[in-house]
Motif scaffolding. Structure first.
Motif, short mmCIF file in Angstrom:
data_model
loop_
_atom_site.label_atom_id
_atom_site.label_comp_id
_atom_site.label_asym_id
_atom_site.label_seq_id
_atom_site.Cartn_x
_atom_site.Cartn_y
_atom_site.Cartn_z
N PRO A 1 0.78 -1.32 -0.05
CA PRO A 1 0.28 -0.23 -0.06
C PRO A 1 0.82 1.33 -0.04
O PRO A 1 1.90 1.30 0.83
CB PRO A 1 -0.85 -0.08 1.37
CG PRO A 1 -0.99 -1.59 1.47
CD PRO A 1 0.54 -1.97 1.04
N GLY A 2 0.32 2.04 -0.63
CA GLY A 2 0.98 3.62 -0.95
C GLY A 2 -0.05 4.68 -1.14
O GLY A 2 -1.01 4.27 -1.56
N GLN A 3 0.44 5.67 -0.81
CA GLN A 3 -0.81 7.02 -0.91
C GLN A 3 -0.04 8.08 -1.83
O GLN A 3 1.01 8.34 -2.09
CB GLN A 3 -0.98 7.70 0.43
CG GLN A 3 -1.93 8.68 0.10
CD GLN A 3 -2.40 9.67 1.36
OE1 GLN A 3 -1.44 9.75 2.42
NE2 GLN A 3 -3.76 9.88 1.73
N ILE A 4 -1.10 8.24 -3.03
CA ILE A 4 -0.44 9.01 -4.04
C ILE A 4 -0.38 10.56 -3.60
O ILE A 4 -1.65 10.91 -2.74
CB ILE A 4 -1.42 9.02 -5.23
CG1 ILE A 4 -1.63 7.53 -5.95
CG2 ILE A 4 -1.27 10.27 -6.37
CD1 ILE A 4 -2.56 7.28 -7.02
N VAL A 5 0.69 11.18 -3.63
CA VAL A 5 1.07 12.48 -3.08
C VAL A 5 1.03 13.59 -3.91
O VAL A 5 0.96 14.67 -3.77
CB VAL A 5 2.29 12.52 -2.13
CG1 VAL A 5 1.82 11.48 -1.01
CG2 VAL A 5 3.27 11.97 -2.82
N ALA A 6 1.24 12.99 -5.46
CA ALA A 6 1.67 14.22 -6.41
C ALA A 6 1.48 13.56 -7.72
O ALA A 6 1.76 12.11 -7.94
CB ALA A 6 2.74 14.99 -6.08
N VAL A 7 1.28 14.49 -8.70
CA VAL A 7 1.31 13.88 -10.16
C VAL A 7 2.75 14.53 -10.51
O VAL A 7 3.22 15.59 -10.53
CB VAL A 7 0.37 14.70 -11.00
CG1 VAL A 7 0.24 14.42 -12.39
CG2 VAL A 7 -1.31 14.36 -10.49
N ALA A 8 3.32 13.45 -11.23
CA ALA A 8 4.64 13.62 -11.66
C ALA A 8 4.61 13.99 -13.19
O ALA A 8 5.41 14.93 -13.64
CB ALA A 8 5.70 12.27 -11.61
N ASP A 9 3.83 13.15 -13.91
CA ASP A 9 3.75 13.61 -15.33
C ASP A 9 2.40 13.02 -16.04
O ASP A 9 2.14 11.95 -16.00
CB ASP A 9 4.81 12.93 -16.15
CG ASP A 9 4.97 13.17 -17.57
OD1 ASP A 9 3.84 13.66 -18.16
OD2 ASP A 9 5.86 12.92 -18.17
N SER A 10 1.56 14.17 -16.16
CA SER A 10 0.19 13.40 -16.68
C SER A 10 -0.06 13.06 -17.86
O SER A 10 -0.53 11.88 -18.06
CB SER A 10 -0.84 14.93 -16.74
OG SER A 10 -0.86 15.48 -15.50
N GLU A 11 0.95 13.32 -18.95
CA GLU A 11 0.87 12.73 -20.04
C GLU A 11 1.53 11.37 -20.21
O GLU A 11 0.98 10.27 -20.71
CB GLU A 11 1.79 13.58 -21.12
CG GLU A 11 1.80 13.16 -22.51
CD GLU A 11 2.48 14.09 -23.51
OE1 GLU A 11 3.26 13.62 -24.10
OE2 GLU A 11 2.02 15.45 -23.31
N ALA A 12 2.50 10.88 -19.37
CA ALA A 12 2.94 9.59 -18.99
C ALA A 12 2.27 8.86 -18.08
O ALA A 12 2.65 7.49 -18.09
CB ALA A 12 4.50 9.67 -18.75
N MET A 13 1.09 9.51 -17.46
CA MET A 13 0.29 8.78 -16.44
C MET A 13 1.20 8.41 -15.29
O MET A 13 1.33 7.04 -14.76
CB MET A 13 -0.49 7.51 -16.96
CG MET A 13 -1.27 7.81 -18.12
SD MET A 13 -2.74 8.67 -17.78
CE MET A 13 -3.61 7.42 -16.81
N LEU A 14 2.12 9.36 -14.87
CA LEU A 14 2.87 8.64 -13.73
C LEU A 14 2.45 9.76 -12.62
O LEU A 14 2.49 10.89 -12.34
CB LEU A 14 4.42 9.20 -14.09
CG LEU A 14 4.95 8.30 -15.23
CD1 LEU A 14 6.39 8.78 -15.56
CD2 LEU A 14 4.82 6.91 -14.70
N CYS A 15 2.64 9.25 -11.22
CA CYS A 15 2.41 9.86 -9.95
C CYS A 15 3.24 9.37 -9.11
O CYS A 15 3.84 8.57 -9.12
CB CYS A 15 0.71 9.55 -9.51
SG CYS A 15 -0.40 10.50 -10.33
N VAL A 16 3.44 10.22 -7.92
CA VAL A 16 4.47 10.04 -6.89
C VAL A 16 3.61 9.48 -5.81
O VAL A 16 2.32 9.98 -5.44
CB VAL A 16 5.04 11.28 -6.34
CG1 VAL A 16 5.85 10.95 -5.18
CG2 VAL A 16 5.76 11.87 -7.43
#
Length: 99
Positions: A6-21
């Motif tokens: 389990p982890g919590q999404i804390v930020a969007v890293a790259d919307s186009e690449a569908m990556l979050c922190v």
């Protein structure tokens, strides 16, 4: 054995690449969220969501209670340490956390 941790999404890293922190017990990683993102919805809607992370992908959404229970069980059986080590040594870049 394949585990999702389990982890919590804390930020969007790259919307186009569908990556979050995602924050996993204090370790922040960039992960692919294509499996958990709502089609057409902005990725910012995912910030705060709890997910199960496996090999750089958020595989499914879970609630905070389930996340806490899963982390507790993994710690009790010793699997959390193995998964945390994999997170810190994986192929996805480790992000520094401001302190």
């Amino acid at each position: 054995m394949c585990l999702g941790i389990p982890g919590q999404i804390v930020a969007v890293a790259d919307s186009e690449a569908m990556l979050c922190v995602v924050d996993v017990s204090g370790v922040r990683r960039t992960v692919d969220v294509v499996c958990v993102a709502e089609p057409g919805a902005p990725l910012d809607d995912l910030v705060g969501a709890w997910v199960l992370v496996h090999v750089g992908f958020a595989m499914s959404r879970i609630d905070e209670e389930e996340a806490a229970a899963t982390l507790k069980v993994l710690s009790e059986i010793g699997e959390a340490a193995v998964e945390m080590e994999a997170l810190t040594q994986g192929s996805v870049e480790l992000l520094s956390t401001p302190r």
